[in-house]
Design a protein around this motif. Structure first.
Motif, PDB file in Angstrom:
ATOM      1  N   PHE A 111       0.838  -1.205   0.000  1.00 31.52           N
ATOM      2  CA  PHE A 111       0.000   0.000   0.000  1.00 31.52           C
ATOM      3  C   PHE A 111       0.870   1.252   0.000  1.00 31.52           C
ATOM      4  N   ARG A 112       1.880   1.273   0.848  1.00 30.04           N
ATOM      5  CA  ARG A 112       2.722   2.469   0.946  1.00 30.04           C
ATOM      6  C   ARG A 112       3.459   2.745  -0.364  1.00 30.04           C
TER       7      ARG A 112
ATOM      8  N   PHE B  82       0.690   4.051  -2.712  1.00 28.80           N
ATOM      9  CA  PHE B  82       0.221   5.386  -2.315  1.00 28.80           C
ATOM     10  C   PHE B  82       1.294   6.452  -2.577  1.00 28.80           C
ATOM     11  N   ALA B  83       2.552   6.054  -2.527  1.00 29.66           N
ATOM     12  CA  ALA B  83       3.630   7.004  -2.831  1.00 29.66           C
ATOM     13  C   ALA B  83       3.640   7.354  -4.314  1.00 29.66           C
TER      14      ALA B  83
ATOM     15  N   PHE C 123       1.295   7.955   5.409  1.00 35.60           N
ATOM     16  CA  PHE C 123       1.146   6.790   4.538  1.00 35.60           C
ATOM     17  C   PHE C 123       0.567   5.586   5.264  1.00 35.60           C
ATOM     18  N   SER C 124      -0.054   5.844   6.411  1.00 39.77           N
ATOM     19  CA  SER C 124      -0.660   4.732   7.151  1.00 39.77           C
ATOM     20  C   SER C 124      -1.963   4.326   6.473  1.00 39.77           C
ATOM     21  N   LEU C 125      -2.249   3.043   6.568  1.00 41.12           N
ATOM     22  CA  LEU C 125      -3.521   2.553   6.023  1.00 41.12           C
ATOM     23  C   LEU C 125      -4.678   2.984   6.918  1.00 41.12           C
TER      24      LEU C 125
END
Lengths: 186, 157
Positions: free
Chosen positions: A39-40, A43-44, B56-58
């Motif tokens: 995810f990170r 998302f980046a 950037f935490s879920l």
């Protein structure tokens, strides 16, 4: 096959073997272990949190569909997941381009900030600021920083994903951080 | 080990300590005074990056709920695949990329094999051929032989 006992201590290798035999819970455990990392990374490379969460799921769906083709001796599983994540991002951008949905970071940050109150808005600002700054860096610098500082991978794991030795990753990280420092007003 | 390797390794050690939150950049630089110039800028950039990483935490609960949803989808894969196959068969304009994303790369090999098998057995049936090629093809001939005969007929014409 679904009755196999899975704990947090079950090794990745064992989980993968079970997942390849069709044990969906084993792949669920793999998901729990790697979802945050993927995810990170996604998302980046995106501006929208909800899209990033959807694409994270998409990465694991694709991994599940091709898990029978995966051989651990070839590519480490983490590198395999990142390869899928890159493809998912490429497909996403292609789709956005086709639909005429491509927007600048400024446009999207404005759009994202409107409905979000309090802390979420601050988090969005931080995210956008980081994205804008990282976008000014070279591709390999950006990647090494995302993997090391956002996804939280070790130099060894980063090396597996980027196809470099851990030593080369450390040197690249030093150069990338120095380049980033030149861009910052701190 | 050359200087770049050495600085890379020292920086990595410093980053681990910085992540632990029990040291400051100044204290780390004091520890390695000979590398002050090489260490200070990257450590400052790293501290800035770490400060932003929280964004950037879920979303809370996302992993657990998403895991349940995915496992359910994995369990129903066979059913979904049947549904998707019907969707693909009913939609001649569907892109191959989408189909490949659903089924994986194996679909390409599978399609090639199916097309070859159909072509081999049926497509070059003598009744489908225009004269004079038809008279050179006999029922029961292998597909490869049919293709060769057709090629020769075409070439000689």
């Amino acid at each position: 096959v679904e009755n196999i006992e899975l704990t947090h201590e079950t090794s990745d290798t064992e989980l993968l073997k079970n997942a390849q035999n069709g044990v969906s819970e084993a792949f669920g455990e793999i998901y729990s272990r790697y979802a945050r990392i993927i995810f990170r990374f996604i998302f980046a490379n995106l501006n929208n949190r909800l899209d990033a969460e959807d694409l994270t799921e998409e990465v694991f769906l694709r991994a599940w569909r091709t898990i029978s083709e995966y051989r651990e001796r070839g590519v480490p599983f983490l590198a395999y997941l990142f390869k899928i994540a890159r493809n998912v991002l490429i497909d996403y951008y292609r789709q956005e381009g086709r639909a005429g949905g491509h927007m600048s970071i400024e446009e999207k940050s404005f759009q994202n900030l409107q409905p979000d109150p309090g802390e979420t808005a601050i988090a969005n600002l931080e995210h956008q600021e980081l994205r804008k700054t990282l976008d000014k860096l070279r591709e390999d610098y950006r990647t090494v920083l995302i993997l090391r500082f956002l996804s939280g991978l070790s130099p060894e794991e980063t090396g597996q994903v980027m196809g470099r030795t851990p030593g080369a990753v450390r040197i690249l990280q030093h150069r990338a951080l120095s380049a980033l420092r030149n861009l910052l007003d701190i | 080990m050359d200087r770049y390797d050495e600085i890379g390794e020292i920086l990595d050690r410093c980053l681990d300590l910085l992540r632990g939150g029990q040291v400051t950049i100044e204290s780390l630089i004091e520890k390695y005074p000979e590398y002050q110039e090489a260490l200070k800028p990257p450590l400052e950039a790293a501290a800035w990056l770490q400060g932003k990483a929280l964004a950037f935490s879920l979303s809370p609960g996302f992993v657990a709920s998403s895991r349940r949803r995915l496992v359910e989808r994995f369990r129903n894969r066979e059913v979904n695949d049947l549904g998707y196959t019907l969707h693909v068969l009913g939609n001649p304009f569907i892109s191959f990329t989408e189909v490949r994303a659903h089924y994986g790369n194996g679909v390409l090999s599978f399609l090639v094999v199916v097309v070859l098998l159909i072509g081999y057995r049926n497509l070059i049936h003598p009744s489908l051929l225009i004269p004079p090629a038809r008279r050179y093809i006999e029922p029961g001939q292998t597909g490869a032989r049919k293709i060769l005969v057709l090629y020769l007929v075409h070439k000689t014409r």
